[in-house]
Enzyme design. Structure first.
Site, PDB file in Angstrom:
ATOM      1  N   ASP A   1      17.186  18.862  26.881  1.00  0.00           N
ATOM      2  CA  ASP A   1      15.869  19.419  26.894  1.00  0.00           C
ATOM      3  C   ASP A   1      14.825  18.833  27.639  1.00  0.00           C
ATOM      4  OD1 ASP A   1      13.630  20.876  25.771  1.00  0.00           O
ATOM      5  OD2 ASP A   1      13.136  19.149  24.409  1.00  0.00           O
TER       6      ASP A   1
ATOM      7  N   ASP B   1      14.006  17.359  21.202  1.00  0.00           N
ATOM      8  CA  ASP B   1      12.717  16.831  20.286  1.00  0.00           C
ATOM      9  C   ASP B   1      12.321  17.503  19.362  1.00  0.00           C
ATOM     10  OD1 ASP B   1       9.606  17.289  21.461  1.00  0.00           O
ATOM     11  OD2 ASP B   1      11.578  18.112  22.534  1.00  0.00           O
TER      12      ASP B   1
END
Length: 252
Positions: A24, A202
């Site tokens: 990510d 996250d």
């Protein structure tokens, strides 16, 4: 499981095991900013990504909520496989582009939200093409009103358009695309196939990716705090870069 109770991931041996690395971006490779346009990737990080791609024979991909066109600008001049808009669009290592079909409903919803955002200071509407992102980080006092407006707009969509929570953002998407599907698609293609996947993320939107990686006994790594299905944890983007550099430089 609460990420605080998870162990740190082991240092990777890039020579002894064939890994496929999925990352990510916001909140994982770079700290979250008040506005997405304020995010900049350091030269150090771009160099690490270049070296990792070389060592892993190209099996490194960014899997993000951002559009691919936006990701290209952030990682330039590095060239990697990319999945954008949570998997609604994907570009393979050889440059082949895949995108979910656009839906006319999204255009109507976008216009309604543009009007709403213009009368609520601090809210931001990001049109990514196949999805919309409503940012309220700078106006948390408008969150309840924003959610009510979104619920109203989705009442007649019959599930074609759905809302997904992130960190001070609500994403509106069509179809069933998510990061787990994007990772699974990459894993069926070279150079990712027949490798063990690693995914670092996250946010809540990364949980689908963690589940996909867990299913094949890969490494799922939550960045930051919060409940998660990931099996390992790193504190934040700085720790992520340190871990990647340590893995890159070990066993040489």
């Amino acid at each position: 499981m609460d990420a605080a109770s998870l162990p740190a991931p082991p240092c990777l041996n890039l020579e002894e095991q064939a890994w496929a690395l999925f990352l990510d971006l916001d909140g994982t490779l770079a700290p979250l900013q008040d506005h997405p346009d304020d995010v900049v990737l350091s030269e150090e990080l771009l160099d690490v990504l270049t070296q990792l791609s070389t060592r892993l024979n190209g099996a490194v991909a960014i899997v993000s909520g951002r559009a691919i066109a936006n990701l290209d600008g952030l990682i330039s001049p590095v060239e990697l496989a990319l999945a954008g808009q949570h998997g609604a669009e994907r570009r393979t290592v050889d440059g082949t582009y895949h995108a979910a079909e656009q839906n006319a409903l999204m255009t109507d919803i976008k216009h309604a939200l543009q009007t709403f955002v213009s009368t609520h200071e601090g809210l931001g509407l990001e049109d990514k093409g196949a999805s919309l992102a409503l940012h309220y980080r700078n106006a948390p006092h408008h969150e309840d009103a924003l959610r009510a407006q979104i619920r109203k707009l989705l009442e007649d969509c019959e599930g074609v358009v759905s809302a997904h929570d992130g960190k001070c953002v609500i994403e509106l998407r069509t179809g069933t695309a998510h990061k787990g599907h994007a990772i699974k698609a990459f894993m069926q293609e070279p150079p990712f196939e027949d490798r063990t996947p690693i995914f670092l993320g996250d946010d809540v939107t990364d949980e689908d990716g963690f589940k996909t990686v867990n299913h094949v006994n890969g490494l799922s790594i939550k960045v930051g705090t919060g409940d998660t299905t990931a099996r390992y944890r790193l504190e934040g983007p700085e720790t992520v870069i340190e871990w990647l550099m340590t893995s890159l430089n070990s066993h040489r």
